[in-house]
Design a protein around this motif. Structure first.
Motif, short mmCIF file in Angstrom:
data_model
loop_
_atom_site.label_atom_id
_atom_site.label_comp_id
_atom_site.label_asym_id
_atom_site.label_seq_id
_atom_site.Cartn_x
_atom_site.Cartn_y
_atom_site.Cartn_z
N LYS A 181 -21.48 7.79 11.45
CA LYS A 181 -20.71 8.76 12.22
C LYS A 181 -19.29 8.27 12.50
O LYS A 181 -18.32 9.02 12.36
N ASP A 182 -19.17 7.00 12.88
CA ASP A 182 -17.86 6.46 13.24
C ASP A 182 -16.91 6.37 12.05
O ASP A 182 -15.69 6.40 12.22
N ASN A 183 -17.46 6.25 10.84
CA ASN A 183 -16.61 6.03 9.65
C ASN A 183 -16.68 7.17 8.64
O ASN A 183 -16.15 7.02 7.53
N CYS A 184 -17.30 8.30 9.02
CA CYS A 184 -17.37 9.48 8.15
C CYS A 184 -17.89 9.13 6.76
O CYS A 184 -17.26 9.43 5.73
N ILE A 185 -19.01 8.47 6.70
CA ILE A 185 -19.61 8.02 5.44
C ILE A 185 -20.41 9.17 4.83
O ILE A 185 -21.08 9.93 5.54
N THR A 186 -20.36 9.28 3.51
CA THR A 186 -21.00 10.38 2.81
C THR A 186 -22.37 10.03 2.27
O THR A 186 -23.27 10.87 2.22
N LEU A 187 -22.55 8.78 1.86
CA LEU A 187 -23.79 8.38 1.19
C LEU A 187 -24.28 7.05 1.76
O LEU A 187 -23.50 6.11 1.92
N ILE A 188 -25.57 6.98 2.06
CA ILE A 188 -26.23 5.75 2.49
C ILE A 188 -27.14 5.28 1.36
O ILE A 188 -27.97 6.05 0.86
N LEU A 189 -26.97 4.04 0.94
CA LEU A 189 -27.84 3.43 -0.06
C LEU A 189 -28.67 2.35 0.60
O LEU A 189 -28.14 1.40 1.17
N LEU A 190 -29.99 2.52 0.54
CA LEU A 190 -30.91 1.54 1.10
C LEU A 190 -31.82 1.00 0.01
O LEU A 190 -32.14 1.72 -0.95
N GLN A 191 -32.25 -0.22 0.17
CA GLN A 191 -33.13 -0.84 -0.81
C GLN A 191 -34.58 -0.54 -0.50
O GLN A 191 -34.99 -0.47 0.66
N PHE A 192 -35.35 -0.38 -1.56
CA PHE A 192 -36.80 -0.27 -1.45
C PHE A 192 -37.40 -1.58 -1.95
O PHE A 192 -37.17 -1.99 -3.10
N ILE A 193 -38.14 -2.26 -1.07
CA ILE A 193 -38.75 -3.54 -1.43
C ILE A 193 -40.25 -3.35 -1.44
O ILE A 193 -40.87 -3.15 -0.38
#
Length: 836
Positions: free
Chosen positions: A567-579
């Motif tokens: 929210k603070d940085n107006c990010i469009t995409l979150i990439l998370l790892q699946f382990i």
């Protein structure tokens, strides 16, 4: 042969032989036999059975109370304190037999000693968990709030105490101290309470913890300066202060270098030797005994040693991990037993003194409410949040009880005053904690936030991606994914690379920018990750910007910090790892799956779950000019698949990326939203129109009648690619998809993603990226119609023919001239290629 000697006066047996000598103590109730030493019914007077009985009763009563009070949202502190009171003279202690055999004699002496040791280690462990490097910055940010919620209640309580304390016997010397303790927020108490409420990452929780830091420092300074005000002779006070100065110099000139030497000798990713842990824990007791011998509060010595030990891994985490369990399950129960032995509710008979003491204490609590409202106005919070913040700072716990118990042991206060102080703190905590649990829910704010999607991003704007990385082994896959997204000077990518670390060995969560200017004698995992991504960004010709962060938080609430950063940085995409879980990461993998599901549920933007199967087996990683990346995309339909296509559109402009798009048609009656289907056609039309003539884009059509055909098609198309991109969910009610639901192992990957990520596909060597669009945004029919019209106006005839073709044939667009179409009557999996 050994010799057997009997000494009747001392009740000892001496058993001697050539190799050893054994001394066995006994009394009249001890019986000897060939089977060992037995105790008869009178042996309950010995120490060990009484200690075991005390611990068992305290633990059992505490657990029963916790279960009974759980519907009322009561914390463990309340049930633990009540268990000690029940075992004391207020309840069970009034039974003569119980008092004789359980709460009297040598067993109680042991309980008192264990209680003191528990208090020492409570202070030591919580000081170790405190992040010392964050103290100056934290205090600077919240200085006005912290000072206000301390000064205002202290002044109000002192004014009331000045008028009322004469009514309370033997309190004249402790009146200021009572007001000070009531006005102060204990840092370890707040951290434990907020952690139990699972609000460590909430705004009010972090504000309360930050404010308590200054209070903790003020409390430590008060303890250090106490000898000057309480010593009868000035020479004694000066001698005590000089001794404290000498101990401080010894701590920072001898102990601190020793701790740093130990940390340097700990191998990376290796456990700390038990010798170091035992030596440091013993040192905490030695420091406490040294302070007590100097007539100073013994907790100062434990705090001094804890200050020089860095929080977190490797040493701080090891100390907390190996000592916190025995502290909470063994030593602290004895503390509550000892606490309850000093409480006698029947001693409260001087109601005038009772009313005066309550006025002093409640003045401080009400002062905190007023101060919280005044202080939080600078943060522009609502009146409701200001009241909730006052509930946070009014929480009391073990730290205050340790102080009260020490006053009682030194006979600075009488039994009634001590009982009222403990019961009042217990009652206030029992009231404010449920109020926080019921009325403060930061998840609601996350649900009301919507930042945007890849589809709504402007074509020539900067693409902002948050890359959550757990291990340095997965950094190569993230870098290749960023490369494949075609960062250029005209369309740059700003990657917020966040090292996600579980909160261990620390008290409070940390979200801070990684500093590249700090020089460390020994690099850790965070350093390796950040150096790799920064090195890549430096060679990207300003196409990629790196914003490095480190996020230390419990996995169960880490999604709140991630969503706040988005929210603070107006990010469009979150990439998370699946382990995936294995023998080494089974417990950790379960926590990471919970984190992924929480982010998917509350993220205000698009989320991608990256299953990196190749790890470090990437080619051309050091030569961007020779970058080659094969991507397969499966499109069935729905918002998640459309969002996946938006990411693929970014990749399609990269000359080193070869894309194979498979449009899947399920040959059955689907029950779905007509607007969704319309948008699906719009997205496909736009993609093929923008990639008309692109030799790196190959499109396939798959007609599937059942799940077996679908799986066989996946198997035939996956193996030749480096990455497969799919949407997480499809909004259609499909019998084919319903058939595969029981086989889904990981819900965060969806039906198709879970199938592709299994080891059965391509021998488990193809990475998978599962995309989910933001769930908060709703479709607008006007937007659907506008997109459809704009797409149909700019799509070439060839693309229109493809989208309007029946499911029984596949269009094969060849080099016949722009706008010409040749149709082939092929019913199986067909291919068409877009060429100029």
């Amino acid at each position: 042969m050994g010799t057997f000697l009997l000494n009747d006066t001392r009740h000892r047996h001496w058993i001697e032989d050539d190799r050893f000598t054994t001394c066995v103590s006994y009394n009249e109730s001890t019986k000897f036999s060939y089977h060992g030493i037995n105790l008869d019914e009178e042996a309950v007077s010995s120490v060990l059975p009484v200690v075991m009985l005390q611990v068992s009763l305290a633990f059992s009563i505490s657990q029963i109370l916790y279960i009974l009070l759980r519907p009322l949202k009561q914390p463990k502190f309340v049930s633990n304190t009540l268990s000690g009171i029940i075992l004391g003279p207020s309840f069970l202690g009034r039974i003569k037999m119980f008092d004789t055999y359980v709460t009297r004699g040598r067993g109680m002496v042991f309980a008192q000693a264990a209680s003191t040791i528990g208090g020492i280690y409570f202070v030591f462990i919580n000081t170790v968990k405190m992040d010392k490097g964050m103290i100056p910055r934290t205090i600077k940010k919240t200085f006005s709030v912290s000072l206000t919620i301390f000064i205002v209640p202290l002044l109000i309580s002192l004014l009331v105490g000045h008028r009322e304390q004469y009514k309370i016997p033997r309190i004249h010397d402790q009146g200021i101290s009572i007001s000070f303790v009531a006005s102060k927020c204990a840092y370890p108490v707040l951290v434990d309470a907020i952690s139990e409420l699972k609000l460590l990452n909430s705004e009010l929780g972090q504000l309360a913890i930050s404010s308590a830091l200054l209070h903790e420092i003020l409390g430590l300074l008060r303890l250090l300066m106490a000898p000057l005000s309480k010593a009868k002779y000035r020479s004694v006070a000066i001698r005590i202060e000089l001794s404290l100065c000498a101990m401080s110099l010894f701590t920072f000139l001898v102990l601190w270098p020793t701790i740093q030497w130990i940390i340097r000798r700990i191998p990376e990713r290796k456990p700390v030797k038990d010798f170091y842990v035992v030596a440091i824990l013993t040192g905490a007791l030695v420091m406490a005994v040294a302070c007590d011998s100097m007539r100073v509060n013994y907790t100062i010595g434990a705090a001094m040693l804890g200050i020089v030990i860095p929080a977190g891994p490797p040493l701080g985490s090891a100390l907390v991990e190996k000592s916190e369990a025995i502290l909470s399950n063994f030593f602290l129960p004895f503390f509550y037993i000892h606490l309850g032995q000093q409480i006698d509710i029947y001693s409260i008979n001087n109601w005038r003194a009772f009313a005066a003491l309550e006025l002093i204490i409640m003045a401080a609590y009400i002062g905190k409410v007023v101060a919280s409202i005044l202080a939080t106005t600078c943060f522009r919070t609502s009146f409701r949040n200001a009241l909730l913040f006052s509930c946070f700072v009014n929480i009391k716990g073990v730290s205050e009880l340790v102080t009260f118990l020490r006053w009682r042991q030194r006979e600075l206060i009488d039994v009634q005053t001590y009982s009222v102080l403990v019961l009042t703190n217990l009652a206030v905590t029992a009231i404010v904690t449920p109020l926080i649990s019921v009325y403060y829910n930061p998840q609601r704010r996350l649900e009301s936030i919507a930042m945007g999607t890849l589809q709504t991003a402007l074509p020539d704007s900067e693409l902002r991606i948050l890359c959550g990385i757990h291990d340095e082994d997965h950094i190569s896959g993230i870098i290749h994914l960023i490369k494949a997204s075609n960062p250029t000077e005209m369309n740059p990518i700003c990657a917020y690379v966040v090292h996600l670390v579980e909160l261990a060995g620390r008290a409070a969560p940390v979200v801070e920018t990684y500093s590249t200017q700090k020089t460390k004698a020994k690099a850790n995992s965070t350093d390796h990750i950040m150096r790799a991504v920064i090195k890549y960004a430096e060679g990207s010709n300003d196409a990629v910007t790196i914003q490095p962060f480190i996020m230390i938080s419990p996995y169960e609430t880490m999604h709140e910090s991630i969503c706040k950063l988005v929210k603070d940085n107006c990010i469009t995409l979150i990439l998370l790892q699946f382990i995936p879980p294995n023998e080494e990461t089974e417990g950790r993998a379960a926590c990471l799956h919970g984190l992924n599901n929480n982010v998917l549920g509350y993220a205000p933007c698009t989320v991608g779950i990256f299953v990196d199967k190749r790890l470090n087996n990437y080619s051309n990683s050091a030569k961007p000019a020779n970058f080659c990346y094969n991507v397969a995309v499966f499109f069935i339909g729905g918002p998640d698949d459309r969002e996946a296509m938006a990411l693929v559109s970014h990749m399609s402009s990269n000359p080193g990326v070869r894309i194979t798009l498979s449009r899947i048609y399920l040959e059955e009656n689907l029950v779905g939203d007509e607007d969704d289907r319309c948008l699906d056609e719009v997205v496909m039309n736009d993609f093929m129109a923008s990639n008309f003539g692109n030799p790196n884009v190959v499109c396939r059509r798959i007609d599937a009648n059942d799940s077996k055909q679908l799986v066989n098609a996946f198997r035939s198309l996956v193996s030749d690619n480096d990455l497969v991109i799919v949407g997480r969910q499809q909004p259609f009610s499909s019998r084919l998809l319903e058939e595969t639901k029981p086989w889904v192992e990981y819900d965060e990957l969806g039906i198709i993603g879970d199938m592709l990520a299994s080891a059965d596909f391509a021998e488990g060597m193809v990475s998978v990226l599962v995309i989910q669009s933001v769930r908060i945004l709703k479709k607008d029919p006007k937007t659907v119609k506008a997109l459809s019209n704009s797409s149909s106006n700019k799509a070439p005839k060839t693309v229109k023919a493809l989208s309007n073709s029946s499911s029984n044939c596949t269009i094969d667009i060849r080099t016949l001239g722009k706008g010409e179409v040749e149709a082939s009557d092929l019913r199986t999996v067909k291919m068409y290629k877009l060429n100029p």
